[in-house]
Motif scaffolding. Structure first.
Motif, mmCIF file in Angstrom:
data_model
loop_
_atom_site.group_PDB
_atom_site.id
_atom_site.type_symbol
_atom_site.label_atom_id
_atom_site.label_comp_id
_atom_site.label_asym_id
_atom_site.label_seq_id
_atom_site.Cartn_x
_atom_site.Cartn_y
_atom_site.Cartn_z
ATOM 1 N N THR A 83 4.345 -15.886 -14.476
ATOM 2 C CA THR A 83 5.524 -16.148 -13.664
ATOM 3 C C THR A 83 5.902 -14.932 -12.818
ATOM 4 O O THR A 83 5.903 -13.791 -13.303
ATOM 5 C CB THR A 83 6.705 -16.520 -14.577
ATOM 6 N N HIS A 84 6.221 -15.193 -11.558
ATOM 7 C CA HIS A 84 6.784 -14.179 -10.666
ATOM 8 C C HIS A 84 8.290 -14.423 -10.591
ATOM 9 O O HIS A 84 8.731 -15.534 -10.261
ATOM 10 C CB HIS A 84 6.179 -14.278 -9.274
ATOM 11 N N ALA A 85 9.082 -13.398 -10.892
ATOM 12 C CA ALA A 85 10.544 -13.514 -10.863
ATOM 13 C C ALA A 85 11.121 -12.271 -10.194
ATOM 14 O O ALA A 85 11.668 -11.390 -10.857
ATOM 15 C CB ALA A 85 11.097 -13.692 -12.277
ATOM 16 N N PRO A 86 10.996 -12.172 -8.870
ATOM 17 C CA PRO A 86 11.489 -10.985 -8.175
ATOM 18 C C PRO A 86 13.005 -10.867 -8.278
ATOM 19 O O PRO A 86 13.717 -11.872 -8.323
ATOM 20 C CB PRO A 86 11.046 -11.220 -6.729
ATOM 21 N N SER A 87 13.487 -9.644 -8.309
ATOM 22 C CA SER A 87 14.924 -9.421 -8.411
ATOM 23 C C SER A 87 15.588 -9.661 -7.058
ATOM 24 O O SER A 87 14.977 -9.502 -6.000
ATOM 25 C CB SER A 87 15.208 -7.995 -8.884
ATOM 26 N N GLY A 88 16.844 -10.050 -7.101
ATOM 27 C CA GLY A 88 17.639 -10.203 -5.890
ATOM 28 C C GLY A 88 17.438 -11.540 -5.201
ATOM 29 O O GLY A 88 16.722 -12.427 -5.660
ATOM 30 N N ARG A 89 18.085 -11.653 -4.080
ATOM 31 C CA ARG A 89 18.090 -12.865 -3.272
ATOM 32 C C ARG A 89 16.749 -13.005 -2.533
ATOM 33 O O ARG A 89 16.234 -12.036 -1.965
ATOM 34 C CB ARG A 89 19.247 -12.757 -2.279
ATOM 35 N N ALA A 90 16.201 -14.214 -2.525
ATOM 36 C CA ALA A 90 14.944 -14.488 -1.808
ATOM 37 C C ALA A 90 15.218 -15.517 -0.723
ATOM 38 O O ALA A 90 15.695 -16.620 -1.008
ATOM 39 C CB ALA A 90 13.886 -14.994 -2.768
ATOM 40 N N GLU A 91 14.904 -15.171 0.512
ATOM 41 C CA GLU A 91 15.153 -16.055 1.642
ATOM 42 C C GLU A 91 14.071 -17.127 1.725
ATOM 43 O O GLU A 91 12.874 -16.833 1.620
ATOM 44 C CB GLU A 91 15.187 -15.260 2.943
ATOM 45 N N ILE A 92 14.491 -18.360 1.922
ATOM 46 C CA ILE A 92 13.563 -19.485 2.048
ATOM 47 C C ILE A 92 13.031 -19.541 3.480
ATOM 48 O O ILE A 92 13.799 -19.564 4.431
ATOM 49 C CB ILE A 92 14.258 -20.813 1.704
ATOM 50 N N GLU A 93 11.720 -19.565 3.603
ATOM 51 C CA GLU A 93 11.099 -19.834 4.900
ATOM 52 C C GLU A 93 10.820 -21.324 5.061
ATOM 53 O O GLU A 93 11.141 -21.922 6.074
ATOM 54 C CB GLU A 93 9.804 -19.037 5.045
ATOM 55 N N ARG A 94 10.206 -21.911 4.040
ATOM 56 C CA ARG A 94 9.913 -23.347 4.092
ATOM 57 C C ARG A 94 9.606 -23.842 2.680
ATOM 58 O O ARG A 94 8.903 -23.174 1.917
ATOM 59 C CB ARG A 94 8.725 -23.628 5.006
ATOM 60 N N LEU A 95 10.123 -25.025 2.361
ATOM 61 C CA LEU A 95 9.816 -25.709 1.100
ATOM 62 C C LEU A 95 9.462 -27.153 1.408
ATOM 63 O O LEU A 95 10.063 -27.773 2.280
ATOM 64 C CB LEU A 95 11.025 -25.737 0.154
ATOM 65 N N THR A 96 8.499 -27.686 0.666
ATOM 66 C CA THR A 96 8.293 -29.126 0.609
ATOM 67 C C THR A 96 8.337 -29.535 -0.853
ATOM 68 O O THR A 96 7.663 -28.939 -1.691
ATOM 69 C CB THR A 96 6.970 -29.551 1.253
#
Length: 286
Positions: A83-96
């Protein structure tokens, strides 16, 4: 054509598809709970139990995801990283997101591209029970009636995979004709989609979905060579060509086991399915 070996026996049919209807709606998903719960709540309020969802803005806090790997144990043709769980807020570029059910409960399958708080651009398979939206997130949703994606055991791949099944409990909607599909391993992507559309009498459509390919060949000349991947359709169309033959055009984002992201229009007929391809074909007017 590339080919991979699956741990189980291949069986027919090699594509599964169900005619249904799809309604385009706009929804907002709320923060403060898991991504799965937020999407289920918004869809349930509109009476939908299955949908394909596209997001192009917003953020996660936290973001939790995995990326594809090629396992050495022979139990699967592809598998997931730690699992990757980066700290802080992650901005969404694109999701499907493909939304349906598993064991009678709401479930979803999401591939996406995002930017970590430190600027790293990542992509992969979202862990929807662990990730949360950081803020209200607007989405374009194709609400599906007449069919549902249900995650079922698949002996060929040894995965549980979303599979289209009939579903009578659905809200009344505007009658836009659609086809809910699953493509099996080693199927040639473009030709399989064209054959499905022809079998349902559809010649013009938009294409929406996620899946995996055994390598990926781009019109730019770039090639993703890995035998495992995670992808989303950025833009997809089915339409007649100059000769009047119905053809598929696909623009993808795809990530490989080294976490490299590739994107762009892909070559027709070059790339087969790795584990699965989940697709919604939505008919368009001539």
């Amino acid at each position: 054509m590339r080919h991979n070996h699956q741990p189980g026996t291949a069986f027919t049919p090699r594509t599964l598809s169900l005619g249904c209807h799809a309604e385009p709606i706009q929804l907002t998903f709320q923060p403060g709970t898991s991504v799965l719960a937020a999407i289920d709540e918004a869809l349930a309020a509109r009476g939908f139990q299955s949908a394909v969802i596209e997001v192009t803005q917003g953020a996660f806090l936290p973001l939790v995801y995995v990326t594809p790997i090629i396992p050495a144990d022979g139990l699967h043709a592809a598998w997931y990283s730690d699992t990757h769980a980066p700290s802080g807020r992650a901005e969404i570029e694109r999701l499907t997101i493909v939304f349906g059910r598993r064991d009678g409960q709401p479930f979803l399958h999401c591939h996406g591209v995002w930017q970590h708080a430190d600027g790293y651009r990542g992509a992969g398979h979202l862990m929807p029970s662990d990730a949360q939206f950081a803020e209200p997130v607007d989405a374009t949703v194709w609400g599906i009636s007449g069919a549902i994606m249900d995650q079922l055991d698949d002996s060929e791949t040894r995965f549980r995979l979303f599979t289209p099944l009939p579903h009578a409990e659905a809200p009344p909607i505007a009658p836009r004709r659609a086809v809910l599909c699953r493509l099996k391993p080693n199927e040639p992507l473009h030709r399989a989609i064209e054959a499905i559309a022809a079998s349902h009498g559809i010649v013009r459509a938009s294409l929406h979905g996620i899946g995996s390919l055994i390598g990926c060949t781009f019109q730019s000349g770039e090639t993703m060579t890995a035998a495992a991947s995670e992808l989303l359709i950025r833009s997809g169309r089915l339409a007649p060509d100059a000769a009047g033959d119905t053809r598929v055009a696909l623009d993808l984002m795809i990530v490989d086991p080294d976490r490299r992201i590739f994107e762009g229009a892909i070559v027709e007929g070059a790339d087969p399915v790795c584990i699965t391809f989940e697709l919604l074909i939505v008919e368009e007017d001539d």
